[in-house]
Write an enzyme that holds these catalytic residues in place. Structure first.
Site, PDB file in Angstrom:
ATOM      1  CD  GLU A  63      13.455  -3.940   0.380  1.00  0.00           C
ATOM      2  OE1 GLU A  63      14.304  -3.058   0.400  1.00  0.00           O
ATOM      3  OE2 GLU A  63      12.532  -3.999   1.215  1.00  0.00           O
ATOM      4  CG  HIS A 122       9.436  -2.890   4.017  1.00  0.00           C
ATOM      5  ND1 HIS A 122       9.963  -3.561   5.095  1.00  0.00           N
ATOM      6  CD2 HIS A 122      10.480  -2.309   3.378  1.00  0.00           C
ATOM      7  CE1 HIS A 122      11.272  -3.383   5.105  1.00  0.00           C
ATOM      8  NE2 HIS A 122      11.615  -2.623   4.074  1.00  0.00           N
TER       9      HIS A 122
END
Ligand code: PGA
Length: 242
Positions: free
Chosen positions: A157, A87
């Protein structure tokens, strides 16, 4: 089947998470694959009858001396089936490198946990037209020497979209996902699911669902509210039916 991955990040107190669990356990869905990724300390609180359990991270060695970390085997034994890896918050704030991510992927695979690999560009990289280049590098370094990548899931993302309420245009999302899929097809001769993440919420889900090549979503902020989660699921299921 499309996926909806709920990333709670570092949220919820003990009381709040118990309240959330009561509500999420009542949500019914059989047309999409729902994955809940709570903080480590709450993993065992979740019953996961109608959803799967996911982790937000995993330790980068097999076991032993790594204070504060949790191993893939430990996750596996409490029912974890998916794990978010790389992430941008970990890459940027905790200085997680592609090499660390690569190690984590092999440990997860060894323990039959499906990695959800996050990739995406910063605003500066986007402005410099580097989006695809950056993503390809993240993917290729993460996949280095991994013999079977077939079960890996990619989450695209854009970093500038995470938690900001700003999302790319549908054409931009479509094109980046198309390029990711093509790259994986050409270089690794396989097809992987590609999710979109970054400010997904109950207001923009209809818009996002019009984009044909998205295989699901990784949702942060909106995942903390079960009403928003229900709404997102309803829209996705209606789309599935139509
Ligand atoms: P957001 O977070 O939905 O709050 O933008 C997404 C993510 O970081 O995975």
């Amino acid at each position: 089947m499309k996926m909806l991955v709920l990333n709670h990040k570092m949220n919820f107190t003990y009381d709040e998470v118990n309240d959330y669990i009561k509500k999420i356990n009542d949500i019914k869905t059989n047309k999409l694959n729902l994955v809940v990724c709570p903080s480590y300390i709450y993993l065992t609180f979740f019953k996961y009858n109608n959803y799967s359990l996911g982790s937000q991270n995993v330790g980068m060695i097999e076991k032993g001396s790594l204070t504060g970390e949790i191993s893939a085997m430990q996750l596996k034994k409490v029912g974890v089936r998916y794990c978010i890896i790389g992430h941008s918050e970990r890459r940027m704030t905790l200085k997680e490198t592609n090499e660390m991510i690569n190690k984590k992927i092999s440990l997860l695979q060894y323990n039959n946990i499906i990695p959800i690999l996050c990739v995406g560009e910063t605003l500066e990289e986007k402005r410099a037209n580097l989006t695809i280049e950056v993503i390809k590098e993240e993917i290729d370094k993460a996949f280095m020497d991994i013999s079977n990548i077939d079960n890996i899931i990619i989450a695209y993302e854009p970093i500038w979209s995470i938690g900001t309420g700003v999302i790319p245009s549908s054409v931009e999302i479509f094109n980046v996902i198309k390029e990711i899929k093509e790259h994986i097809n050409v270089k690794y001769s396989t097809k992987l699911k590609v999710l979109y993440g970054g400010s997904v919420n109950s207001e923009n889900i209809n818009y996002l669902e019009e984009i044909k090549n998205i295989d699901g979503y990784l949702v942060g902020g909106a995942s903390l509210d079960t009403k928003s989660v229900s709404h997102i699921i309803n829209v996705m299921e209606e789309k599935y039916d139509s």
